[in-house]
Design a protein around this motif. Structure first.
Motif, short mmCIF file in Angstrom:
data_model
loop_
_atom_site.label_atom_id
_atom_site.label_comp_id
_atom_site.label_asym_id
_atom_site.label_seq_id
_atom_site.Cartn_x
_atom_site.Cartn_y
_atom_site.Cartn_z
N THR A 681 -20.44 19.00 -48.46
CA THR A 681 -20.32 17.55 -48.25
C THR A 681 -19.35 16.95 -49.26
N PRO A 683 -19.43 13.66 -51.48
CA PRO A 683 -20.16 12.47 -51.90
C PRO A 683 -19.18 11.38 -52.35
N THR A 692 -22.08 9.88 -47.98
CA THR A 692 -22.08 11.34 -47.86
C THR A 692 -21.32 11.70 -46.59
N LEU A 708 -29.76 14.85 -43.06
CA LEU A 708 -29.61 14.38 -44.44
C LEU A 708 -30.98 13.96 -44.96
#
Length: 769
Positions: A681, A683, A692, A708
């Motif tokens: 991912t 961030p 995200t 998530l």
């Protein structure tokens, strides 16, 4: 004599205590004063323990520390203090005065009116005991006075009941007409609203004349009945005044005169509607105040319910009136009344997803001068990519303390999106094609600033605002222009014109049936330009019809705008057109989803998705945990479509969909998986949210679920509220919310809701006090 003086003092003290048996201050003081004086005089003849007993009961039910201390002390003294013969009446009068004063100030609130019930019971008890101990003459006079008062109260109640009954039909008609007027006003049907408010005023007047006649005046003196009399007369009088004035102001309001004709709107007429709109808002506020001032807690439930329903409608219409006045105040400036304005309009297609609307293939520059609207430039995104100097073209960011022209909000934006052709050139300059990705953020405020910043470096000039509309919005404009002919005799599915019903499908997918890219681009460019030309050459409907047609597009985030001037941006925010992410501070929780096509194709026409947000929030600890599941299904074929639709620029098999999914959350994300397996991912942080992002690639016919998990702290002391935002994709993304709120006492409240249309919404689990 001393007992009489004590009674008068008790009457004065009680009357000043704030008790309100009728709601009229003067009448209340007279009634309470006379009643307490009479009861004190009667009760003075009772036994001393009777007076002490009611003082003790008043103290124990006062729900006040001071009242309890005074009452208990007085009762003890009354029970044990030796009294000389002839002084009992004085002691009784003092004790009764103390008891009634405490009872009149009681805060006992188990149910409405309980403190009044206690007061009446104590007064009736000691009065009755004293009555039987009075001399015959005194009893006869007392009986005559009480009987006359009772008879007068009976007659007053019956008379008010009769006249109130006769006024019911008028009152109901007034309420119904007001409802109709408010609905019509909200829908922009000014003439229907005017007629409805005029009829409501007539009915309010008729009802007021019945309930406020001289024959019903006695009702003002009868506790319980007086509240209904006051509510009825004030509501009818206030309603009559407000609806009369609303009808008068609506007669002066001509919204049809605000239509754009021949590419021009009359600024003077725009300014002319400001005064009537202000007066309308003022009268709606007056009607709000009339209802808010009514003491409806004493009303019968059906009456109170009807008033509450009317109050809700008025509150809704008040917000509409505030919005309408804000737009009217801003409109002269927006239409160039104080100098030329230049606006950028981006035309987007969600067949290739972007955070705002979709890929921007075409754009227009609109210049407005004193109400005259002209399209001064028109082109493709490639025209902007090729314009300017790529060696110097960069976004203006940095600390505004050093340079007022710098925009620090673009620092955050570039930190997330810069790598995608926006700041990936030498020394932070843009890449070769920044205009293809300039609307990756789902926050229109950031997109508007970015476009306004880059446009002067791409062959354009200074912008006063930026608007984005997708193909669904463009198709709705054809309801005003009529069918648009395809250029050069082109035909799609045998049709040489595109209508409001077929335009969206053509723009989303049908246009790609033209196999040669150059021809397809020309068709789309000429079609978009023809729509703008037709809009400016013809006559657009008045604002209310525009709102009916385009309002759903605004609600769904398919038609959004940004204004460079803060006051005008505030208006766009107020009317819901700003396209900004929900304010994460306004609710206890917030979640938003954005998609960006990461394959360079038009395959998102075939993308389906659905999301489920499950959250538990604990008021006692402030902790919350949540799970967001996003399931994507790629319904695209792997052959039979043009390469422009199902091919890609990243070497995946034909028919593959690759999407950059971004989740904006108030809770930090602790773990992300795709089909149960961990996934990489990116961030970040944007607009007050944790962000995200992850790439999800699906083969033709494939599906996957991105999960998530989140955990953190939320302020849910007074309940749980959630703001949501789903993307304006071809197929909307239904969002199911399953929320559980745990109160401080351990009790749980749950709410399940499904948001099917794209756009922003709010739901709440509210604490009940």
């Amino acid at each position: 004599m001393i007992a009489i003086v004590a009674g008068l003092l008790a009457a004065i003290g009680t009357a000043a205590g704030g008790a309100s048996p009728t709601g009229d201050t003067t009448i209340d003081m007279i009634l309470i004063g006379v009643t307490v004086a009479g009861i004190t005089w009667l009760g003075a003849a009772a036994m001393r323990w009777d007076a002490a007993l009611i003082t003790l009961v008043a103290a124990l039910t006062s729900w006040s520390i001071l009242g309890a201390i005074i009452g208990v002390t007085a009762a003890i003294v009354g029970f044990v203090m030796p009294v000389k013969p002839g002084q009992r009446c004085i002691v009784n009068a003092i004790l009764i005065g103390i008891a009634l004063n405490i009872a009149a100030r009681s805060h006992l609130g188990v149910f409405l009116g309980l403190s009044s019930v206690v007061f009446v019971v104590l007064a009736a008890y000691v009065g009755a005991v004293g009555f039987v101990r009075r001399r015959r003459g005194s009893r006869q006079v007392t009986a005559a006075v009480v009987g006359a008062a009772a008879a007068l109260a009976f007659v007053g109640t019956v008379t008010f009941g009769v006249f109130g009954y006769l006024a019911i039909d008028d009152a109901k008609a007034a309420s119904d007409h007001t409802h109709v007027g408010l609905d019509a006003l909200g829908n922009g049907d000014i003439e229907t609203a005017r007629l409805a408010f005029s009829a409501a005023a007539t009915s309010f007047d008729a009802a007021e004349h019945r309930v406020d006649s001289p024959l019903t005046a006695v009702a003002r003196w009868i506790p319980g009945v007086a509240q209904h009399h006051r509510v009825a007369t004030e509501l009818m009088a206030g309603g009559a005044d407000s609806t009369h004035l609303l009808a008068d102001q609506l007669a002066q309001l001509d919204l049809d005169a605000l239509a754009v004709s021949g590419g021009r709107i009359d600024i003077a007429r725009v300014r002319a509607v400001q005064a009537p709109l202000l007066a309308i808002r003022t009268q709606i506020e007056a009607l709000q105040a009339t209802i808010a001032d009514l003491d409806s807690q004493w009303l019968l439930p059906p009456v109170a319910a009807r008033i509450d329903g009317l109050a809700g409608d008025i509150d809704d219409q008040h917000q509409r009136s505030v919005d309408a006045l804000a737009v009217a105040d801003a409109a002269p400036g927006l239409f160039g009344g104080d100098g030329p304005r230049t606006y950028f309009i981006g035309f987007t297609t969600p067949s290739e997803a972007r955070g705002i609307g979709g890929f921007m293939g075409n754009w227009a520059e609109i210049t407005v001068t004193d109400g005259r609207i002209e399209m001064t430039r028109f082109g493709r995104s490639d025209d902007l990519n090729l314009a300017g100097d790529p060696a110097t073209r960069r976004f203006t960011t940095g600390n505004p303390a050093n340079d007022p022209q710098l925009d620090p909000q673009l620092d955050e934006w570039l930190a997330r999106y810069g790598q995608y052709n926006l700041s990936s050139g030498p020394g932070g300059t843009t890449g070769p094609e920044p205009w293809k990705n300039i609307n990756m953020s789902p926050d229109m405020a950031a997109t508007g600033r970015a476009i306004a910043d880059l446009y002067p470096q791409s062959g354009g000039g200074r912008l006063d605002g930026v608007f984005m509309m997708d193909v669904y919005t463009l198709a709705r404009f054809l309801r005003f222009t009529g069918p648009i002919a395809l250029p050069d005799g082109q035909a799609i599915d045998g049709q040489r014109t595109v209508t409001a019903d077929t335009a969206a499908k053509f723009l989303l997918h049908g246009q790609y049936g033209v196999t040669r890219t150059a021809e397809r681009v020309d068709v789309l460019e000429e079609f978009s330009g023809s729509v703008i030309d037709a809009l400016l050459a013809g006559t657009l409907p008045p604002p209310t019809d525009l709102l009916d047609t385009l309002g759903p597009m605004v609600d769904q985030g398919r038609f959004t705008g940004w204004a460079a001037r803060p006051d005008e941006q505030a208006v766009l925010t107020q009317i819901g057109m700003s396209g900004t992410l929900p304010d994460p501070v306004a609710t206890s929780d917030a979640i938003a989803i954005a998609y960006n096509n990461a394959a360079g194709n038009k395959i998102d026409f075939y993308l389906d998705s659905a999301a489920t947000y499950t959250v538990t929030a604990d008021a006692s600890t402030g902790s919350a945990s949540a799970t967001l599941d996003i399931t994507l299904t790629n319904n695209a074929p792997d052959n039979g479509e043009p390469n422009y639709v199902i091919g890609n620029l990243i070497g995946l098999p034909d028919g593959s969909n690759r999407t950059w999914i971004s989740v904006f959350s108030k809770l930090p994300v602790t773990h992300v998986s795709l089909n149960g397996l961990p996934i990489a991912t990116e961030p970040g942080f944007e607009a007050g949210y944790f962000v995200t992002s992850a790439f999800v690639a699906l083969p033709a016919g494939g599906s996957g679920t991105l999960t998530l998990e989140m955990a953190g702290q939320l302020d849910v002391t007074d309940g749980y509220s959630l703001a949501t935002r789903t993307p304006p994709t071809v197929a909307p993304t239904p969002l199911t919310v399953d929320a559980t709120w745990l109160a401080a006492d351990g009790s749980a409240s749950t709410l399940t809701d499904v948001r099917r249309d794209p756009g922003t919404s709010t739901l709440s689990v509210i604490v009940k006090r």
